[in-house]
Design a protein around this motif. Structure first.
Motif, mmCIF file in Angstrom:
data_model
loop_
_atom_site.group_PDB
_atom_site.id
_atom_site.type_symbol
_atom_site.label_atom_id
_atom_site.label_comp_id
_atom_site.label_asym_id
_atom_site.label_seq_id
_atom_site.Cartn_x
_atom_site.Cartn_y
_atom_site.Cartn_z
ATOM 1 N N ALA A 96 0.824 -1.215 0.000
ATOM 2 C CA ALA A 96 0.000 0.000 0.000
ATOM 3 C C ALA A 96 0.858 1.265 0.000
ATOM 4 N N GLU A 97 0.422 2.243 -0.778
ATOM 5 C CA GLU A 97 0.993 3.593 -0.758
ATOM 6 C C GLU A 97 -0.136 4.539 -0.376
ATOM 7 N N ARG A 98 -0.123 4.990 0.867
ATOM 8 C CA ARG A 98 -1.277 5.725 1.385
ATOM 9 C C ARG A 98 -0.874 6.609 2.548
ATOM 10 N N VAL A 99 -1.608 7.708 2.743
ATOM 11 C CA VAL A 99 -1.404 8.598 3.880
ATOM 12 C C VAL A 99 -2.652 8.535 4.760
ATOM 13 N N PHE A 100 -2.463 8.172 6.024
ATOM 14 C CA PHE A 100 -3.529 8.214 7.012
ATOM 15 C C PHE A 100 -3.367 9.474 7.858
ATOM 16 N N ASP A 106 -1.601 14.191 23.381
ATOM 17 C CA ASP A 106 -0.167 14.369 23.592
ATOM 18 C C ASP A 106 0.376 13.455 24.686
ATOM 19 N N TYR A 107 -0.418 13.150 25.698
ATOM 20 C CA TYR A 107 0.069 12.302 26.793
ATOM 21 C C TYR A 107 0.542 10.936 26.294
ATOM 22 N N VAL A 108 -0.081 10.408 25.249
ATOM 23 C CA VAL A 108 0.294 9.074 24.779
ATOM 24 C C VAL A 108 1.024 9.096 23.445
ATOM 25 N N SER A 109 1.213 10.277 22.866
ATOM 26 C CA SER A 109 1.889 10.327 21.567
ATOM 27 C C SER A 109 3.325 9.821 21.668
ATOM 28 N N GLY A 110 4.009 10.160 22.774
ATOM 29 C CA GLY A 110 5.380 9.697 22.948
ATOM 30 C C GLY A 110 5.477 8.197 23.108
ATOM 31 N N PHE A 111 4.423 7.583 23.611
ATOM 32 C CA PHE A 111 4.371 6.127 23.734
ATOM 33 C C PHE A 111 3.961 5.472 22.419
ATOM 34 N N LEU A 112 2.904 6.011 21.791
ATOM 35 C CA LEU A 112 2.324 5.365 20.620
ATOM 36 C C LEU A 112 3.150 5.556 19.356
ATOM 37 N N LEU A 113 3.548 6.790 19.052
ATOM 38 C CA LEU A 113 4.097 7.085 17.730
ATOM 39 C C LEU A 113 5.417 6.365 17.440
ATOM 40 N N PRO A 114 6.368 6.261 18.370
ATOM 41 C CA PRO A 114 7.584 5.485 18.053
ATOM 42 C C PRO A 114 7.279 4.021 17.739
ATOM 43 N N ARG A 115 6.358 3.440 18.496
ATOM 44 C CA ARG A 115 5.994 2.037 18.255
ATOM 45 C C ARG A 115 5.231 1.892 16.940
ATOM 46 N N LEU A 116 4.407 2.879 16.629
ATOM 47 C CA LEU A 116 3.689 2.851 15.357
ATOM 48 C C LEU A 116 4.661 2.982 14.190
ATOM 49 N N ALA A 117 5.667 3.829 14.347
ATOM 50 C CA ALA A 117 6.678 3.979 13.293
ATOM 51 C C ALA A 117 7.404 2.658 13.041
ATOM 52 N N ARG A 119 6.177 -0.386 13.529
ATOM 53 C CA ARG A 119 5.254 -1.289 12.844
ATOM 54 C C ARG A 119 5.133 -0.937 11.363
ATOM 55 N N LEU A 120 5.061 0.359 11.057
ATOM 56 C CA LEU A 120 4.959 0.776 9.661
ATOM 57 C C LEU A 120 6.214 0.389 8.890
ATOM 58 N N GLN A 121 7.360 0.570 9.503
ATOM 59 C CA GLN A 121 8.620 0.250 8.830
ATOM 60 C C GLN A 121 8.697 -1.223 8.469
ATOM 61 N N SER A 122 8.206 -2.077 9.335
ATOM 62 C CA SER A 122 8.312 -3.509 9.090
ATOM 63 C C SER A 122 7.144 -4.070 8.276
ATOM 64 N N GLU A 123 5.948 -3.477 8.409
ATOM 65 C CA GLU A 123 4.765 -4.050 7.773
ATOM 66 C C GLU A 123 4.250 -3.264 6.581
ATOM 67 N N ALA A 124 4.419 -1.929 6.607
ATOM 68 C CA ALA A 124 3.836 -1.094 5.552
ATOM 69 C C ALA A 124 4.770 0.078 5.258
ATOM 70 N N PRO A 125 5.907 -0.193 4.635
ATOM 71 C CA PRO A 125 6.952 0.834 4.496
ATOM 72 C C PRO A 125 6.558 2.041 3.645
ATOM 73 N N ARG A 126 5.516 1.924 2.823
ATOM 74 C CA ARG A 126 5.112 3.065 2.000
ATOM 75 C C ARG A 126 3.843 3.747 2.510
ATOM 76 N N VAL A 127 3.425 3.360 3.714
ATOM 77 C CA VAL A 127 2.295 4.022 4.364
ATOM 78 C C VAL A 127 2.823 5.154 5.249
ATOM 79 N N SER A 128 2.162 6.304 5.207
ATOM 80 C CA SER A 128 2.566 7.470 5.989
ATOM 81 C C SER A 128 1.448 7.868 6.945
ATOM 82 N N ILE A 129 1.840 8.508 8.050
ATOM 83 C CA ILE A 129 0.883 9.006 9.035
ATOM 84 C C ILE A 129 1.066 10.513 9.175
#
Length: 304
Positions: A96-100, A106-117, A119-129
């Motif tokens: 997939a090539e897509r932007v979500f 903000d309280y959970v962005s520091g927890f969520l976003l690195p882990r989400l990055a 997952r994207l790198q390993s599972e969906a390298p052309r998906v952007s957030i």
């Protein structure tokens, strides 16, 4: 311009079948209609397009010049429609090539976003957030945002069409260890009387603390308002300003671990974090995949 509301797009499918099969009978077989139904559809098309479109020959039918001109555009248009519908039923992360677009508290962005990055790198390298602030107006938010990870005041579900609870956490009051009130019992009155540093509403998406204090006839002094959580631990550690945070941050952020923490003396306030989305996109495969990934990130961290 043709008013598409008055145009039966199924007629274009029949047109394409006649073009490809070269006969009314062959087209009828392809689309699963009787030859008379196909002839009737062709008669309607001739009126709507103001052209004979096909004329009879000994071997079937032959397209007019106008029909040949239309054919390429009709093939292309039906192809786009078919592809669009097919994509609604499949989403292959690795391809997939897509932007979500998301809003994340903000309280959970520091927890969520690195882990989400990761997952994207390993599972969906052309998906952007693309992360948007919560200052986007509520009237237009679901036209611009695919989903939210938001703070929900209290224990109730958020007032949105669809949501999934990611976690609920106790809120604590933070201050430096040497704060003049560090050893005093934390009451609602003391909490309101102290000077605060807080996250802006665009970062949290809620005003629940101030609303609860106002209901008790109290108001806190906002000495400083900041755009993101990153600045707050250092501000609290080096001043007499206090702040609030989910208790879980005490173990996730080393800077917070060195601060004094007391339960927030507002029993009716529970910070729940919810994944929210629009009913209109609930079945869309790409969004279903991303919602699953976000939920799994919280689950893997041991959250309910």
């Amino acid at each position: 311009m043709v008013n598409l509301r008055n145009f039966d797009l199924n007629l274009l499918v029949i047109f394409r079948a006649i073009m490809s099969r070269g006969s009314i009978a062959g087209a009828a077989e392809e689309v699963g209609l009787s030859p008379s139904a196909v002839s009737h559809a062709l008669a309607r098309l001739r009126v709507m397009l103001n052209d004979e479109l096909f004329f009879r020959t000994a071997d079937g039918v032959c397209p007019t010049d106008r029909a040949r001109e239309l054919n390429a555009d009709i093939e292309s248009g039906l192809g786009f429609i078919s592809t669009a519908i097919s994509r609604q039923h499949q989403f292959v992360p690795a391809e997939a090539e897509r932007v979500f677009t998301m809003q994340v508290a903000d309280y959970v962005s520091g927890f969520l976003l690195p882990r989400l990055a990761q997952r994207l790198q390993s599972e969906a390298p052309r998906v952007s957030i693309d992360i948007l602030p919560f200052s986007v107006s509520s009237e237009s938010v679901w036209d611009r945002v695919d989903m939210q990870v938001r703070l929900t005041p209290g224990r109730l579900k958020p007032e949105v069409v669809r949501s999934r609870r990611l976690l609920a956490d106790e809120i604590v009051v933070l201050m430096r260890p040497g704060h003049p009130c560090a050893n005093e019992p934390m009451t609602a009155e003391l909490y309101a009387a102290l000077s605060h540093v807080k996250l802006s509403q665009s970062a949290t998406g809620t005003t629940v603390i101030d609303d609860v204090l106002a209901a008790r006839g109290l108001k806190r002094h906002m000495a400083m308002t900041v755009a993101n959580w990153f600045e707050i631990p250092d501000i609290v550690a080096n001043s007499d300003l206090i702040a609030i945070a989910p208790r879980r941050l005490l173990s996730l952020d080393a800077r917070v671990a060195g601060l004094t923490a007391a339960p927030l003396p507002l029993e009716e306030v529970v910070f729940s974090f919810d994944l929210c989305w629009d009913l209109r996109t609930e079945r869309e495969p790409g969004q279903k995949w991303l919602r699953k990934v976000v939920s799994e990130i919280f689950q893997e961290a041991g959250e309910p």
